[in-house]
Design an enzyme around this catalytic site. Structure first.
Site, PDB file in Angstrom:
ATOM      1  N   LYS A   1      -1.990   8.601   4.523  1.00  0.00           N
ATOM      2  CA  LYS A   1      -1.275   9.882   4.549  1.00  0.00           C
ATOM      3  C   LYS A   1      -2.114  11.016   3.980  1.00  0.00           C
ATOM      4  O   LYS A   1      -2.172  12.107   4.557  1.00  0.00           O
ATOM      5  CB  LYS A   1       0.048   9.738   3.793  1.00  0.00           C
ATOM      6  CG  LYS A   1       1.009  10.895   3.995  1.00  0.00           C
ATOM      7  CD  LYS A   1       2.403  10.568   3.559  1.00  0.00           C
ATOM      8  CE  LYS A   1       2.563  10.405   2.066  1.00  0.00           C
ATOM      9  NZ  LYS A   1       2.098   9.173   1.454  1.00  0.00           N
TER      10      LYS A   1
ATOM     11  N   THR B   1      -5.376  11.015   3.832  1.00  0.00           N
ATOM     12  CA  THR B   1      -6.455  11.171   4.809  1.00  0.00           C
ATOM     13  C   THR B   1      -5.977  12.004   5.988  1.00  0.00           C
ATOM     14  O   THR B   1      -6.699  12.889   6.478  1.00  0.00           O
ATOM     15  CB  THR B   1      -6.934   9.788   5.285  1.00  0.00           C
ATOM     16  OG1 THR B   1      -7.248   8.980   4.151  1.00  0.00           O
ATOM     17  CG2 THR B   1      -8.160   9.903   6.170  1.00  0.00           C
TER      18      THR B   1
ATOM     19  N   ARG C   1      -1.174  16.243  -4.372  1.00  0.00           N
ATOM     20  CA  ARG C   1      -0.952  16.025  -5.800  1.00  0.00           C
ATOM     21  C   ARG C   1      -2.246  15.592  -6.493  1.00  0.00           C
ATOM     22  O   ARG C   1      -3.129  15.010  -5.873  1.00  0.00           O
ATOM     23  CB  ARG C   1       0.117  14.946  -5.993  1.00  0.00           C
ATOM     24  CG  ARG C   1       1.513  15.384  -5.603  1.00  0.00           C
ATOM     25  CD  ARG C   1       2.437  14.197  -5.426  1.00  0.00           C
ATOM     26  NE  ARG C   1       2.046  13.407  -4.268  1.00  0.00           N
ATOM     27  CZ  ARG C   1       2.360  12.130  -4.085  1.00  0.00           C
ATOM     28  NH1 ARG C   1       3.050  11.487  -5.016  1.00  0.00           N
ATOM     29  NH2 ARG C   1       1.982  11.492  -2.998  1.00  0.00           N
TER      30      ARG C   1
ATOM     31  N   LYS D   1      -4.618   1.382  -5.630  1.00  0.00           N
ATOM     32  CA  LYS D   1      -4.475   2.281  -4.488  1.00  0.00           C
ATOM     33  C   LYS D   1      -5.626   3.272  -4.341  1.00  0.00           C
ATOM     34  O   LYS D   1      -5.883   3.788  -3.263  1.00  0.00           O
ATOM     35  CB  LYS D   1      -3.140   3.033  -4.601  1.00  0.00           C
ATOM     36  CG  LYS D   1      -2.670   3.644  -3.297  1.00  0.00           C
ATOM     37  CD  LYS D   1      -1.218   4.076  -3.418  1.00  0.00           C
ATOM     38  CE  LYS D   1      -0.705   4.624  -2.103  1.00  0.00           C
ATOM     39  NZ  LYS D   1      -1.303   5.906  -1.752  1.00  0.00           N
TER      40      LYS D   1
ATOM     41  N   ALA E   1       6.313   9.339  -5.825  1.00  0.00           N
ATOM     42  CA  ALA E   1       7.555   9.533  -5.069  1.00  0.00           C
ATOM     43  C   ALA E   1       8.551   8.409  -5.294  1.00  0.00           C
ATOM     44  O   ALA E   1       9.755   8.610  -5.136  1.00  0.00           O
ATOM     45  CB  ALA E   1       7.252   9.658  -3.580  1.00  0.00           C
TER      46      ALA E   1
ATOM     47  N   PHE F   1       4.575   8.657  -0.206  1.00  0.00           N
ATOM     48  CA  PHE F   1       5.077   7.450   0.441  1.00  0.00           C
ATOM     49  C   PHE F   1       5.810   7.781   1.749  1.00  0.00           C
ATOM     50  O   PHE F   1       5.412   8.674   2.481  1.00  0.00           O
ATOM     51  CB  PHE F   1       5.923   6.624  -0.524  1.00  0.00           C
ATOM     52  CG  PHE F   1       5.144   6.095  -1.701  1.00  0.00           C
ATOM     53  CD1 PHE F   1       4.001   5.341  -1.512  1.00  0.00           C
ATOM     54  CD2 PHE F   1       5.536   6.366  -3.004  1.00  0.00           C
ATOM     55  CE1 PHE F   1       3.265   4.862  -2.595  1.00  0.00           C
ATOM     56  CE2 PHE F   1       4.809   5.884  -4.093  1.00  0.00           C
ATOM     57  CZ  PHE F   1       3.670   5.132  -3.884  1.00  0.00           C
TER      58      PHE F   1
ATOM     59  N   PHE G   1      -6.884   2.987  13.850  1.00  0.00           N
ATOM     60  CA  PHE G   1      -7.799   2.049  13.203  1.00  0.00           C
ATOM     61  C   PHE G   1      -8.654   1.384  14.281  1.00  0.00           C
ATOM     62  O   PHE G   1      -8.243   1.271  15.444  1.00  0.00           O
ATOM     63  CB  PHE G   1      -7.029   0.966  12.438  1.00  0.00           C
ATOM     64  CG  PHE G   1      -6.390   1.438  11.158  1.00  0.00           C
ATOM     65  CD1 PHE G   1      -6.178   2.786  10.886  1.00  0.00           C
ATOM     66  CD2 PHE G   1      -5.965   0.522  10.209  1.00  0.00           C
ATOM     67  CE1 PHE G   1      -5.588   3.207   9.711  1.00  0.00           C
ATOM     68  CE2 PHE G   1      -5.366   0.919   9.027  1.00  0.00           C
ATOM     69  CZ  PHE G   1      -5.179   2.272   8.774  1.00  0.00           C
TER      70      PHE G   1
ATOM     71  N   TRP H   1     -10.260   9.942  10.380  1.00  0.00           N
ATOM     72  CA  TRP H   1     -11.063   9.153   9.436  1.00  0.00           C
ATOM     73  C   TRP H   1     -12.492   9.006   9.951  1.00  0.00           C
ATOM     74  O   TRP H   1     -13.452   9.164   9.198  1.00  0.00           O
ATOM     75  CB  TRP H   1     -10.430   7.771   9.233  1.00  0.00           C
ATOM     76  CG  TRP H   1     -11.206   6.891   8.298  1.00  0.00           C
ATOM     77  CD1 TRP H   1     -11.127   6.857   6.937  1.00  0.00           C
ATOM     78  CD2 TRP H   1     -12.196   5.919   8.657  1.00  0.00           C
ATOM     79  NE1 TRP H   1     -12.006   5.923   6.425  1.00  0.00           N
ATOM     80  CE2 TRP H   1     -12.674   5.333   7.455  1.00  0.00           C
ATOM     81  CE3 TRP H   1     -12.725   5.486   9.871  1.00  0.00           C
ATOM     82  CZ2 TRP H   1     -13.653   4.333   7.445  1.00  0.00           C
ATOM     83  CZ3 TRP H   1     -13.702   4.493   9.864  1.00  0.00           C
ATOM     84  CH2 TRP H   1     -14.161   3.930   8.656  1.00  0.00           C
TER      85      TRP H   1
END
Length: 597
Positions: A90, A92, A113, A124, A305, A333, A421, A449
C-alpha cells in the site's frame, strides 16, 4: 539535477537485482535539495525549517493562513484489501501513484505516516514503499525522522510520571502537607488507572508489569504496563488536531485515571498538560520529504490502524490540498479499519471530502483468502503463491468485493489497483479485473514497484477519471447515533458480523459512557485485527455469521474518540523470532545504514 539526468540515473536502478536500501542509497545521490522541493511546491523560504539537506518541517499554520482562499485539490485515499502478514504494497502504491500522477504532468503531493521503530526493527519494515516507488531519504525516514514519535513518547510518559508522583505523595503525606505544596488530594483509585507507559518498540514482556516495588520513596506499587507509542492517545491527538490552540485544549482532556468517587482524573488535574504540549511543539509541523522521482511527500503522525486511528495528520492533508492539484493520502491496513477511520473519523473531524479511494489488491492475498496455505513472515512462501492458481484467486475475490462495497457505501468512486507481482499470470489478473469491474469499480494494473511512475500511469489515469466524476460522500453513521448502535452498525455493515457481544467490563464502560452526555457521540475508533474482516485473524476471505466480541471500551477525551476493543488484539505488539534488526547495520567506511526496507 535536471529532470532528464534524474530519469537517466533511475533507469540504472533494478529492483529485481537490488534491495530497497541499495536502491535508496543510489537514488539519494540525485535527490532535490529540500529548499528546491519547497520552492517548486510554492512554499516561501520562511515557511520551512530545514533538517539537513533533504528534509524540512513546514509551518502549516503560516501556509494555511496565506492560502486560505485557494481551493483545495483533489483528495485521494489509498487503502487495501485484507492483507497477508507481509503487506500488499500500500505504501509502495501510494508512492507509485504520486509518481504516476507526476508523469501525467499533475502537480501532486503525497502523505504517509511516520514509521514506528516497532515494525521497522521487527517484521514489516519501515513503510517507505519499495522498489522504484519509495519515500526518501530512507535512513532518516525509518530511524526517527525529526523526532516526532520521540516527542509523543516523552509527552505521554510525562503524564505517567505526574500520575505516579501524585499517587506516591498522596499515599505518603497528610492533607495539610499536600496543601502546603499547593496540592489538593485527588484520591485516585489505583485500580482504575487508564494509561500505561509508552515505548516505540515491540516489547511483549512489558505488556503487564508491577512497578514501585522499592521502599516508600521509590514510587507507588501497582500493576502497570507499556503500549507501543503509536497506540498512545497523544499520537491520536497529533493526527486529529487542527491548530495549536486545539492541540493545547485536547492535551488537558486526557483521562489518566478515576477517583474513588468515580470522577475522572485528567492531565489538567495533574497540571501536566502544558508541559506535555511544550514537548510536542516542534512535532506539530509536518515533515517534507520526496519520492524517488522527486515529488513532495508529507510525513506526519504515525498511529497504527489496527490499534489506533491509522491516519497521517489532518494538518498535513489540509496543507497539501492547498499546495497541489492532486493529493494522495494513505490509511492503514485494509478498508475495514484504515479506510473506515479515514471515512468516519478523519473526514468528519477535518471537514474534508475525498474524491476517490484506491483499493490495493494482490493475487497473493486473494489466494490466501481463497483458502491458500498460511503465510508466515520470514518463512518461504508456499508454491501456491508463486505458481498459477486461478481457483484460489477467484474464491479469494470475495474479500476484495467486501472492501469495494465498503468504499461504495461511503459514496466514493473506487479504483482497484492490481499491484502486479512477477509470479502473477494473465489469467489471474483477468479474474481480478473482471470481478472488480462487475462490482462497478475502475481497475488498473500497476507496475510501480518495477518501473516507478512509468509503471503507474494506468493507475494515475484511472484515478484522475474517478476524481472528475461526481460522488455522494456521506458518513456511515450520524453524530447523534448512540454508541451501542454505532458499534453494531460498523460491525454489520463493514465487517459483515451478525451482531456484537460485550464482556462485563465492556458493558460497564458502555453504560458509563452513555451516561456522560455528548461523550457517547464522539467518533468511534475500533480496535481489531487487520488480518481478517472479523476479530479473528484466522478467518480469511469474507467471513459471515460471526459475533464481534467487544472486550473493553477506552475513552480518549483528548483525541475525542471512543475506542471499543474487539477480540484479543494487544496494544503492545511482540517481537518475532526473526526480527529485522538482525539485518540492519552501518557501513563503517561510508557511515550509511544498510538493511532497511
Amino acid at each position: 539535477m535536471a529532470v532528464n539526468d534524474r530519469e537517466f540515473h533511475l533507469k540504472e536502478l533494478d529492483p529485481v537485482l537490488m534491495k530497497d536500501w541499495e536502491i535508496a542509497e543510489k537514488a539519494e545521490d540525485f535527490l532535490k535539495p529540500v529548499k528546491v522541493l519547497a520552492m517548486e511546491l510554492g512554499l516561501t523560504e520562511d515557511e520551512i525549517i530545514p533538517h539537513g539537506k533533504y528534509i524540512a518541517k513546514v509551518d502549516f499554520a503560516g501556509v494555511l493562513a496565506r492560502l486560505k482562499d485557494r481551493p483545495n485539490g483533489k483528495y485521494i485515499d489509498v487503502t487495501a484489501i485484507t492483507p497477508t502478514p507481509l503487506g500488499e504494497g500500500k505504501s509502495t502504491t501510494t508512492m507509485g501513484l504520486v509518481q504516476g500522477l507526476g508523469k501525467l504532468g499533475k502537480k501532486v503531493t503525497g502523505a504517509i505516516r511516520q514509521p514506528s521503530s516497532g515494525p521497522t526493527f521487527n517484521i514489516k519494515g519501515s513503510a517507505a514503499g519499495g522498489g522504484l516507488s519509495q519515500c526518501l531519504p530512507l535512513s532518516p525516514f525509518s530511524l526517527g525522522l525529526t523526532g516526532d514519535i520521540d516527542a509523543v513518547t516523552n509527552s505521554h510518559n510525562l503524564a505517567m510520571v505526574a500520575l505516579q508522583a501524585r499517587l506516591q505523595h498522596e499515599a505518603n503525606n497528610t492533607d495539610e502537607f499536600l496543601s502546603s505544596r499547593h496540592l489538593t488530594r485527588l484520591d485516585i483509585d489505583p485500580s482504575r488507572v487508564e494509561m500505561k507507559w509508552a515505548m516505540d518498540f515491540c516489547a511483549q514482556s512489558l505488556r503487564e508489569i508491577i512497578m514501585g516495588i522499592g521502599g516508600k520513596t521509590d514510587g507507588y506499587r501497582m500493576p502497570s504496563g507499556f503500549g507501543i507509542s503509536v497506540s498512545s492517545e497523544v499520537m491520536a491527538i497529533l493526527s486529529v488536531f487542527t491548530s495549536l490552540s486545539d492541540l493545547r485544549e485536547r492535551m488537558g482532556k486526557i483521562i489518566v485515571a478515576y477517583r474513588k468517587n468515580d470522577e475522572p482524573v485528567t492531565t489538567a488535574d495533574l497540571e501536566v498538560d502544558g508541559a506535555m504540549t511544550a514537548l510536542l511543539l516542534r512535532a506539530v509541523n509536518p515533515n517534507l520529504l520526496q519520492t524517488i522521482e522527486g515529488q513532495p511527500v508529507f510525513v506526519h503522525a504515525g498511529p497504527f490502524a489496527n490499534i489506533a486511528i491509522g491516519q497521517s495528520s489532518i494538518v498535513a492533508d489540509r496543507l497539501a490540498l492547498k499546495l497541489a492539484d492532486y493529493h494522495v493520502t494513505e490509511s492503514g491496513f485494509g478498508a475495514d479499519i484504515g479506510f473506515e477511520k479515514f471515512w468516519n473519523i478523519k473526514c468528519r473531524l477535518s471537514g474534508l471530502k475525498p474524491d476517490c479511494a484506491v483499493i490495493v489488491v494482490t493475487a497473493r492475498a486473494l489466494k490466501m483468502h481463497g483458502g491458500g496455505p498460511k503465510v508466515t513472515p520470514g518463512a518461504p512462501l508456499d508454491p501456491a503463491y508463486t505458481t498459477p492458481n486461478t481457483k484460489l484467486v477467484e474464491k479469494g475475490c470475495q474479500n476484495m468485493l467486501a472492501h469495494i462495497q465498503t468504499v461504495k457505501t461511503a459514496g466514493i468512486n473506487p479504483v482497484v489497483c492490481i499491484n502486479h507481482f512477477a509470479a502473477d499470470t494473465h489469467e489471474e489478473i483477468d479474474i481480478i479485473r473482471r470481478t472488480a469491474e462487475q462490482a462497478e469499480a475502475r481497475v488498473a494494473v500497476s507496475h510501480h514497484w518495477a518501473k516507478g511512475g512509468d509503471g503507474a500511469t494506468e493507475l494515475a489515469e484511472a484515478v484522475t477519471d474517478a476524481c472528475n466524476e461526481p460522488n455522494n460522500f456521506h458518513f456511515l453513521y450520524p453524530e447523534n447515533m448512540p454508541l451501542k448502535k454505532r458499534i453494531e452498525t460498523i460491525a454489520r455493515k463493514v465487517y459483515g458480523a451478525n451482531g456484537v457481544s460485550y464482556t462485563p467490563i465492556a458493558m460497564e464502560k458502555l453504560a458509563r459512557i452513555e451516561s456522560m452526555g455528548d461523550t457517547q457521540f464522539m467518533p468511534t475508533c475500533m480496535v481489531k485485527t487487520h488480518l481478517s474482516l472479523s476479530h479473528d485473524p484466522a478467518l480469511k476471505g469474507r467471513p459471515s455469521g460471526f459475533t464481534l466480541p467487544i472486550r473493553d471500551i477506552l475513552t480518549y477525551m483528548g483525541a475525542g474518540l471512543v475506542v471499543p476493543v474487539a477480540g484479543d488484539i494487544k496494544l503492545m505488539p511482540g517481537t518475532s523470532s526473526d526480527p529485522n534488526f538482525k539485518r540492519i547495520d552501518v557501513d563503517t567506511q561510508t557511515g550509511k545504514v544498510k538493511g532497511l526496507f
